[in-house]
Design a protein around this motif. Structure first.
Motif, mmCIF file in Angstrom:
data_model
loop_
_atom_site.group_PDB
_atom_site.id
_atom_site.type_symbol
_atom_site.label_atom_id
_atom_site.label_comp_id
_atom_site.label_asym_id
_atom_site.label_seq_id
_atom_site.Cartn_x
_atom_site.Cartn_y
_atom_site.Cartn_z
ATOM 1 N N GLN A 1 5.578 -17.828 58.227
ATOM 2 C CA GLN A 1 6.754 -18.307 57.775
ATOM 3 C C GLN A 1 7.493 -17.191 56.958
ATOM 4 N N SER A 2 8.425 -17.090 57.247
ATOM 5 C CA SER A 2 9.578 -15.519 56.970
ATOM 6 C C SER A 2 9.668 -16.186 55.410
ATOM 7 N N ASP A 3 9.414 -14.154 55.403
ATOM 8 C CA ASP A 3 9.643 -13.852 53.392
ATOM 9 C C ASP A 3 10.989 -14.699 52.520
ATOM 10 N N GLU A 4 12.132 -14.925 54.004
ATOM 11 C CA GLU A 4 13.150 -15.693 53.570
ATOM 12 C C GLU A 4 13.123 -17.051 52.449
ATOM 13 N N ILE A 5 11.555 -17.519 53.936
ATOM 14 C CA ILE A 5 11.991 -19.285 53.758
ATOM 15 C C ILE A 5 10.623 -19.065 52.563
ATOM 16 N N ILE A 6 9.977 -17.598 52.084
ATOM 17 C CA ILE A 6 8.854 -18.249 50.982
ATOM 18 C C ILE A 6 9.759 -17.852 49.835
ATOM 19 N N THR A 7 10.634 -16.910 50.179
ATOM 20 C CA THR A 7 11.087 -16.615 48.571
ATOM 21 C C THR A 7 12.992 -17.634 48.205
ATOM 22 N N GLN A 8 12.602 -18.654 48.705
ATOM 23 C CA GLN A 8 13.464 -19.730 48.107
ATOM 24 C C GLN A 8 12.832 -21.089 47.631
ATOM 25 N N ILE A 9 11.439 -21.384 48.638
ATOM 26 C CA ILE A 9 10.846 -22.299 48.378
ATOM 27 C C ILE A 9 9.898 -21.645 46.874
ATOM 28 N N LEU A 10 9.175 -20.640 46.384
ATOM 29 C CA LEU A 10 8.830 -20.515 46.169
ATOM 30 C C LEU A 10 9.229 -20.191 44.684
ATOM 31 N N GLY A 11 10.383 -19.301 45.017
ATOM 32 C CA GLY A 11 11.314 -18.964 43.737
ATOM 33 C C GLY A 11 11.116 -17.270 43.368
ATOM 34 N N VAL A 12 10.181 -16.405 44.615
ATOM 35 C CA VAL A 12 9.565 -14.992 44.272
ATOM 36 C C VAL A 12 10.710 -14.354 45.564
ATOM 37 N N SER A 13 10.104 -13.250 45.113
ATOM 38 C CA SER A 13 10.506 -12.259 45.178
ATOM 39 C C SER A 13 10.164 -11.829 46.659
ATOM 40 N N LYS A 14 10.546 -10.587 47.532
ATOM 41 C CA LYS A 14 10.099 -10.136 48.864
ATOM 42 C C LYS A 14 8.959 -9.583 48.437
ATOM 43 N N SER A 15 9.071 -8.529 47.126
ATOM 44 C CA SER A 15 7.902 -7.421 46.998
ATOM 45 C C SER A 15 6.763 -8.398 46.163
ATOM 46 N N PHE A 16 7.332 -9.470 45.471
ATOM 47 C CA PHE A 16 5.965 -10.384 45.380
ATOM 48 C C PHE A 16 5.236 -10.541 46.173
ATOM 49 N N ILE A 17 5.713 -11.246 47.669
ATOM 50 C CA ILE A 17 4.451 -11.485 48.651
ATOM 51 C C ILE A 17 4.174 -10.156 48.895
ATOM 52 N N ARG A 18 4.767 -9.304 49.137
ATOM 53 C CA ARG A 18 4.148 -7.928 49.424
ATOM 54 C C ARG A 18 3.156 -7.318 48.979
ATOM 55 N N ASP A 19 3.505 -7.703 47.551
ATOM 56 C CA ASP A 19 2.227 -6.799 46.789
ATOM 57 C C ASP A 19 0.633 -8.054 46.558
ATOM 58 N N TRP A 20 0.589 -8.968 46.817
ATOM 59 C CA TRP A 20 -0.121 -10.361 46.427
ATOM 60 C C TRP A 20 -1.065 -9.876 47.825
ATOM 61 N N LYS A 21 -0.234 -9.701 49.407
ATOM 62 C CA LYS A 21 -0.191 -10.019 50.570
ATOM 63 C C LYS A 21 -1.355 -8.385 50.883
ATOM 64 N N LYS A 22 -1.413 -7.422 49.790
ATOM 65 C CA LYS A 22 -2.051 -6.477 49.434
ATOM 66 C C LYS A 22 -3.295 -6.086 49.098
ATOM 67 N N ALA A 23 -2.994 -6.971 48.039
ATOM 68 C CA ALA A 23 -4.010 -6.849 46.739
ATOM 69 C C ALA A 23 -5.411 -8.517 47.130
ATOM 70 N N PHE A 24 -4.598 -9.017 49.011
ATOM 71 C CA PHE A 24 -5.634 -10.140 49.000
ATOM 72 C C PHE A 24 -5.985 -9.688 50.436
ATOM 73 N N LYS A 25 -5.704 -8.620 50.541
ATOM 74 C CA LYS A 25 -6.086 -7.964 51.785
ATOM 75 C C LYS A 25 -7.366 -6.713 51.338
ATOM 76 N N ALA A 26 -6.948 -7.114 50.267
ATOM 77 C CA ALA A 26 -8.206 -5.046 50.125
ATOM 78 C C ALA A 26 -9.093 -6.320 49.220
#
Length: 229
Positions: A44-69
């Motif tokens: 899903q694109s970051d634009e769709i995720i931000t619209q549905i969850l009401g989060v920022s793109k940096s929020f998605i990036r940071d928690w993806k990084k934490a999950f990967k690590a």
């Protein structure tokens, strides 16, 4: 050499853990992090995720990084900001984050601290203090016409000055009358209110036209300074 089958199994296990966390009815903050990661994995694109969850793109990036690590542990509460307050380094990050923004909202700051640092203050004054350190204050916005062109204004001013200089004698002798006409508007409402903005900056709201107003015209005689209504 890494075994691709083992890596594939590990990735499958991590995604399974993520799905199980979502199904477990976790804390809303954990759920939002998990959903953002899962939706991203599902392309899903970051634009769709931000619209549905009401989060920022940096929020998605940071928690993806934490999950990967760290896997599922990386997005669990307490992984960051476990003490419930910002460290000196985190406070500096927040101040820089505020300075690099064009618009500020209290709710956005509150969500940012909770989502990224797991910090929630009991008093709003703590958030106001962060705004102050970031040189952001509560002030009234000012309307500005987005069609305003400084170069055109300078050009017109030069034309007027040249005209007055050319006809100075006729104006002084009363052979020519120069009148400046202006208008004022009585408005039925005011669209400008108070917002957060840089302490030393004027907050402007682009307004091309305002409804519910009554217009009055007036004129000023350039030579005699008599005002006509």
């Amino acid at each position: 050499m890494d075994n691709p089958l083992i890596k594939q199994q590990e990735e499958y296990n991590r995604i399974t853990d993520l799905v199980n966390l979502i199904k477990s009815n976790p804390d809303p903050r954990e759920l939002k992090r998990a959903l953002a990661i899962k939706m991203s994995i599902e392309r899903q694109s970051d634009e769709i995720i931000t619209q549905i969850l009401g989060v920022s793109k940096s929020f998605i990036r940071d928690w993806k990084k934490a999950f990967k690590a760290e896997g599922i542990a990386g997005i669990k509460l307490g992984y960051q900001g476990a003490k419930g307050k910002l460290t000196s380094e985190q406070r500096i990050e927040i101040i820089e984050w505020l300075k690099n923004k064009d618009y500020w909202h209290l709710d956005e700051l509150m969500n940012h601290l909770e989502d990224k640092y797991d910090v929630v203050y009991k008093s709003k004054q703590s958030y106001y203090d962060l705004f102050e350190q970031g040189r952001v204050s509560w002030k009234r916005s000012q309307k500005v016409n987005p069609k305003f062109d400084e170069d055109l204004v300078k050009k017109k001013r030069t034309e007027i000055n040249n005209f007055l200089a050319k006809h100075k004698t006729e104006i002084e002798l009363g052979k020519m009358v120069v009148v400046f006409i202006d208008e004022c508007h009585l408005l039925g409402g005011d669209v400008c209110g108070y917002v957060w903005g840089e302490t030393n900056a004027r907050i402007e709201v682009p307004i091309k036209n305002e409804k519910d107003r009554q217009t009055y015209f007036g004129a000023l005689n350039y030579q005699t300074l008599i005002v006509y209504h």
